[in-house]
Design an enzyme around this catalytic site. Sequence first.
Site, PDB file in Angstrom:
ATOM      1  CB  SER A  66      -0.957  -0.064   1.198  1.00 14.06           C
ATOM      2  OG  SER A  66      -2.001   0.867   1.067  1.00 14.06           O
ATOM      3  CG  ASP A  68      -6.940  -3.387  -3.004  1.00 13.83           C
ATOM      4  OD1 ASP A  68      -7.523  -2.522  -2.330  1.00 13.83           O
ATOM      5  OD2 ASP A  68      -5.703  -3.552  -2.970  1.00 13.83           O
ATOM      6  CG  HIS A  74      -5.537  -2.687   0.645  1.00 16.56           C
ATOM      7  ND1 HIS A  74      -5.044  -2.337  -0.594  1.00 16.56           N
ATOM      8  CD2 HIS A  74      -4.840  -1.936   1.550  1.00 16.56           C
ATOM      9  CE1 HIS A  74      -4.118  -1.412  -0.457  1.00 16.56           C
ATOM     10  NE2 HIS A  74      -3.967  -1.160   0.827  1.00 16.56           N
TER      11      HIS A  74
END
Length: 258
Positions: A75, A201, A229
Amino acid sequence: MMQPLDSPSLALIHGWGLGRAAWQPIVTAVSACCNVHHVDLPGYGDAAPDPCSFEDTARRIVDSLPAGTILCGWSLGALLALEMASQRPERIGGLVLVGASTSFVQQDDWPHAQPPTLLDGFAAAVRNHPAQTLQRFVALLNQGDTRARANTRAQQQALAESPTPDTDSLIQGLDWLRKTELRQKVATITIPTLLIHGESDPLMPLSAARWLADHLPQARLEVFHGAAHAPFLNSPERFAELLIEYCHAAPAHQATRP
């Protein structure tokens, strides 16, 4: 745990809101095969808050790691890993990007992202109720995952048992997500890259990872069906297997073998 002398060096770079504990499901397996370095972003874990820019933070992190280290970023950590690969390719032994994108925020020519209002809402909430906001964030990042309930419970428990990251650092991370745009740098990154992305996601759409797979000169995309995610939570065994396989096949590691 002692690794063989030729074990690859691997840095795990966490995302926004969740520190190194996020990697807990895969650490034991990966640590048996790699020399693992946990990177704490500013204001998390053992790292002091630091008002440096996104670019300076990336430079400081990569320069603090042994030369030839493989970067695994998730991320926001994946954005930082991309920036490190752009700045210091000669120091990086490989690149693994998890739940990655070049830009978190939608633009006229970039639909694979989130509206700015999402970050605005989190910034306002973090200033007033940081711990509660992180609990909500964990539920959001697991939306659409086949293991959403179990993953959310486990991560919320880990948050409750860990010190809350520094509030100013959380705001700084949201600001990085709002402003960072790396599309122009991608074509210059020639490091062989493994992209790992959840099919469902809710934060970094799969289309963003497909764009990276098409535009990074040496990229391979592995999609985790049923994952959101955090694919390393949905299927930690498969994730660890892919990561270990990549680390031991990385060109920098192969070059150091007798």
